[in-house]
Enzyme design. Structure first.
Site, PDB file in Angstrom:
ATOM      1  N   ASP A   1      -8.508  -7.013  -2.183  1.00  9.88           N
ATOM      2  CA  ASP A   1      -7.136  -7.169  -1.694  1.00  9.88           C
ATOM      3  C   ASP A   1      -6.503  -8.445  -2.228  1.00  9.88           C
ATOM      4  O   ASP A   1      -5.395  -8.437  -2.777  1.00  9.88           O
ATOM      5  CB  ASP A   1      -7.125  -7.228  -0.161  1.00  9.88           C
ATOM      6  CG  ASP A   1      -7.094  -5.862   0.491  1.00  9.88           C
ATOM      7  OD1 ASP A   1      -6.134  -5.123   0.269  1.00  9.88           O
ATOM      8  OD2 ASP A   1      -8.043  -5.544   1.221  1.00  9.88           O
TER       9      ASP A   1
ATOM     10  N   GLU B   1       1.309  -7.385   1.503  1.00 11.04           N
ATOM     11  CA  GLU B   1       0.548  -7.274   2.746  1.00 11.04           C
ATOM     12  C   GLU B   1      -0.212  -8.533   3.126  1.00 11.04           C
ATOM     13  O   GLU B   1      -0.281  -8.902   4.296  1.00 11.04           O
ATOM     14  CB  GLU B   1      -0.432  -6.104   2.641  1.00 11.04           C
ATOM     15  CG  GLU B   1      -1.171  -5.828   3.933  1.00 11.04           C
ATOM     16  CD  GLU B   1      -1.965  -4.536   3.897  1.00 11.04           C
ATOM     17  OE1 GLU B   1      -2.463  -4.138   4.962  1.00 11.04           O
ATOM     18  OE2 GLU B   1      -2.093  -3.950   2.812  1.00 11.04           O
TER      19      GLU B   1
ATOM     20  N   ASP C   1       1.453  -3.145  -1.872  1.00 15.32           N
ATOM     21  CA  ASP C   1       0.208  -3.040  -1.109  1.00 15.32           C
ATOM     22  C   ASP C   1      -0.912  -3.187  -2.132  1.00 15.32           C
ATOM     23  O   ASP C   1      -1.113  -2.306  -2.972  1.00 15.32           O
ATOM     24  CB  ASP C   1       0.102  -1.692  -0.395  1.00 15.32           C
ATOM     25  CG  ASP C   1      -1.016  -1.685   0.633  1.00 15.32           C
ATOM     26  OD1 ASP C   1      -1.963  -2.478   0.480  1.00 15.32           O
ATOM     27  OD2 ASP C   1      -0.957  -0.881   1.588  1.00 15.32           O
TER      28      ASP C   1
ATOM     29  N   ILE D   1      -4.172  -3.110  -2.029  1.00 16.70           N
ATOM     30  CA  ILE D   1      -5.120  -1.995  -1.943  1.00 16.70           C
ATOM     31  C   ILE D   1      -4.675  -1.140  -0.770  1.00 16.70           C
ATOM     32  O   ILE D   1      -4.894  -1.504   0.391  1.00 16.70           O
ATOM     33  CB  ILE D   1      -6.575  -2.445  -1.742  1.00 16.70           C
ATOM     34  CG1 ILE D   1      -7.094  -3.185  -2.964  1.00 16.70           C
ATOM     35  CG2 ILE D   1      -7.469  -1.237  -1.467  1.00 16.70           C
ATOM     36  CD1 ILE D   1      -8.550  -3.619  -2.864  1.00 16.70           C
ATOM     37  N   ASP D   2      -4.025  -0.036  -1.069  1.00 18.57           N
ATOM     38  CA  ASP D   2      -3.620   0.890  -0.017  1.00 18.57           C
ATOM     39  C   ASP D   2      -4.755   1.900   0.147  1.00 18.57           C
ATOM     40  O   ASP D   2      -5.104   2.620  -0.787  1.00 18.57           O
ATOM     41  CB  ASP D   2      -2.327   1.601  -0.412  1.00 18.57           C
ATOM     42  CG  ASP D   2      -1.809   2.477   0.715  1.00 18.57           C
ATOM     43  OD1 ASP D   2      -1.806   2.007   1.864  1.00 18.57           O
ATOM     44  OD2 ASP D   2      -1.441   3.629   0.458  1.00 18.57           O
TER      45      ASP D   2
ATOM     46  N   THR E   1      -7.725   0.694   2.097  1.00 16.84           N
ATOM     47  CA  THR E   1      -8.826  -0.255   1.975  1.00 16.84           C
ATOM     48  C   THR E   1     -10.150   0.339   2.450  1.00 16.84           C
ATOM     49  O   THR E   1     -11.205   0.047   1.896  1.00 16.84           O
ATOM     50  CB  THR E   1      -8.507  -1.541   2.772  1.00 16.84           C
ATOM     51  OG1 THR E   1      -7.213  -1.993   2.417  1.00 16.84           O
ATOM     52  CG2 THR E   1      -9.519  -2.610   2.488  1.00 16.84           C
TER      53      THR E   1
ATOM     54  N   LYS F   1      -2.218  10.191  -2.238  1.00 17.19           N
ATOM     55  CA  LYS F   1      -1.906  11.528  -1.725  1.00 17.19           C
ATOM     56  C   LYS F   1      -0.564  12.023  -2.248  1.00 17.19           C
ATOM     57  O   LYS F   1      -0.386  13.207  -2.552  1.00 17.19           O
ATOM     58  CB  LYS F   1      -1.901  11.512  -0.195  1.00 17.19           C
ATOM     59  CG  LYS F   1      -3.279  11.301   0.424  1.00 17.19           C
ATOM     60  CD  LYS F   1      -3.244  11.401   1.936  1.00 17.19           C
ATOM     61  CE  LYS F   1      -2.632  10.209   2.597  1.00 17.19           C
ATOM     62  NZ  LYS F   1      -3.507   9.021   2.557  1.00 17.19           N
TER      63      LYS F   1
END
Length: 519
Positions: free
Chosen positions: A157, A180, A243, A245-246, A248, A428
């Protein structure tokens, strides 16, 4: 004193290097130029291994293992004023190679946004490399700490955010950044800080020292960055939302176990997403075997063995970038192909002169029900059901959409949707964009309001591929207040997210959700 001699020597070398740059012939030291829109006086690159790191985006080492000049930018330059006259400096150091590399060809529709797309793509690519480097093969390979919202924070992150924001900030320092992570945890944990710095330097040696790393992370918190008052009067409000690391938990689930995550970056101008990139280092490419595994993206033993022999970080079957520009479409390209152009051998670079990268224009599943009825819609959902569907509403809606036999029992004894796949992160939306699924729902607990970095990038990816994203009442997601007073959350009335290929599929999701509210 003898103790000061190394510092004096280093300073003397830098003076000599600067002098050499300024006295070198224009063909060596300078390029012909296109001006970037950011403040560019900080972006002079010095061709020396111990050059001032704040002046470079990537390592400026002149060793044989140094990174080659970046082909995205090799023909684009930035302006600098010296001695009252204007010169153009190459954005990337070209000392490590005598070969002029062509810029990567973007889709023609991106031309008006080429500058923003170029810098954004470099930023996400760098973050993909560092996260791919540190993602564990299993869930036990990396240190984590807990945040107030209970999501884990990792070395990945922090390293991802530092690299991504440093690259963008170098070019567009007057833009706003919302991301974030903050650096507080690193400032309190020297061991964790060393690991993050080690990860960054493994990918881009000498880019940042620890103070610069902390500063780069905190750009996303508004520290040493632009705010509403710093953006020029009359100019558009430009907000980069990241973000690092979306997904995590997917990252921590491990690479070979199919753990999915993405780097999610969006540029919002005056409350409207205009550019977004999803970097998905572990995502199977279309029509590859791992797209059919359970869990999704699971590595085969053969793939594990082949990965040990790969000379590059990304394979030809895994790792994807989704790129969308408002009004210009959504495209997918493999990280392997980007890696070949950026870090490839001389042979790769020669081949790149004769070939253009393969940008695949994405289109969602036809949404009028002609090629696939809603009863056959595939759901693409998050792994953590306790967050995205705490009340089981998504399962009930799936029964309304797919029919009464829509549910099954999974290997853990839990009810699940037969025609579905589960993965972490905004990747996704990439799957919906390329037609691998048709429906997505995110229905968090009452009172939860989404952060912009969890939604904005995926929003534009899906819409530019022809899909639809709304709140649960069918209203478009409102980004108008993002960045105003550094607001980073969606409006309070957004109680959940519905995404789909649009048309009759989205109508079904909205209608069935309304029915559930009446029960």
């Amino acid at each position: 004193p003898a103790s000061r001699m190394p510092l004096i020597a280093a300073t003397f070398r830098r003076v000599l290097i600067m002098a050499a740059l300024f006295l070198a012939p224009p063909s060596l030291a300078f390029g012909g130029g296109v001006r970037f829109r950011g403040v560019i006086t900080k972006n002079i690159l010095i061709a020396a291994s111990d050059s001032l790191p704040s002046y470079s985006i990537f390592s400026s080492s002149t060793s044989s293992s140094a990174l080659p000049p970046h082909p995205f930018i090799s023909s684009r330059t930035i302006s600098s004023i010296r001695g009252g006259g204007q010169r153009s400096f190459s954005l990337y150091n070209s000392a490590s190679s005598t070969n002029e590399l062509p810029s990567i060809s973007f889709p023609e529709s991106f031309e008006e946004r080429k500058e923003d797309v170029t810098v954004a793509l470099m930023s996400v690519f760098a973050a993909c490399r560092v996260t791919r480097h540190v993602q564990p093969t299993s869930s036990k390979g990396i240190k984590t700490i807990s945040k107030q919202d209970a999501s884990p924070v990792t070395v990945g992150d922090f390293a991802s955010q530092a690299l991504a924001l440093q690259i963008i900030h170098n070019q567009f320092p007057n833009d706003m950044f919302i991301a974030e992570e903050g650096s507080e945890a690193l400032q309190k944990d020297e061991e964790l800080l060393k690991k993050v710095l080690g990860a960054v330097n493994h990918v881009h040696e000498g880019l940042l020292d620890k103070h610069q790393l902390l500063s780069a992370i905190d750009y996303g918190q508004g520290v040493n960055g632009a705010d509403d008052n710093q953006q020029s009067t009359g100019s558009k409000r430009k907000v980069w939302c990241l973000d690092p690391i979306d997904g995590t938990k997917g990252f921590l689930r491990g690479r070979v176990e199919g753990g999915q995550y993405c780097i999610a970056l969006a540029l919002i101008e005056d409350g409207e997403p205009v550019l977004s990139i999803l970097g998905c280092p572990n995502l199977p490419l279309p029509s590859t075997p791992a797209t059919t595994t359970v869990p999704y993206g699971l590595w085969s033993e053969e793939e594990v063995k082949e990965s040990e022999l790969l000379p590059s970080m990304f394979s030809t079957t895994r790792g994807s970038l989704f790129v969308a520009v408002r009004g210009c479409g959504c495209y997918e390209i493999s990280l392997h192909e980007i890696e070949k152009y950026v870090l490839g051998s001389d042979t790769d670079r020669e081949e790149s002169k004769a070939a253009s990268p393969t940008w695949t224009r994405l289109h969602v599943t036809p949404n009028d029900g002609s090629s696939k009825p809603t009863s056959q819609a595939k759901f693409c959902l998050g792994v953590e059901r306790g967050f995205s569907d705490p009340n089981g509403t998504v399962l009930q809606i799936a029964q309304m959409v797919n029919g009464p036999d829509a549910l099954t029992t999974d290997s853990d004894g839990l009810q699940d949707i037969k025609n579905s796949l589960r993965m972490d992160g905004q990747g996704k939306y990439g799957l919906l964009a390329r037609g691998d699924a048709e429906c997505f729902l995110r229905l968090p607990k009452e009172g939860y309001v989404d952060w912009v970095w969890d939604v904005a990038a995926g929003n534009l990816i899906l819409e530019e591929a022809g899909g639809t994203m709304t709140d649960v009442h069918g209203q478009p997601i409102d980004f108008s207040e993002i960045g105003v007073g550094r607001r980073a959350k969606l409006p309070d009335h957004v109680k959940g997210i519905l995404g789909s290929c649009g048309g009759v599929f989205h109508e079904a999701l909205v209608d069935d959700h309304a029915k559930m509210e009446q029960i």
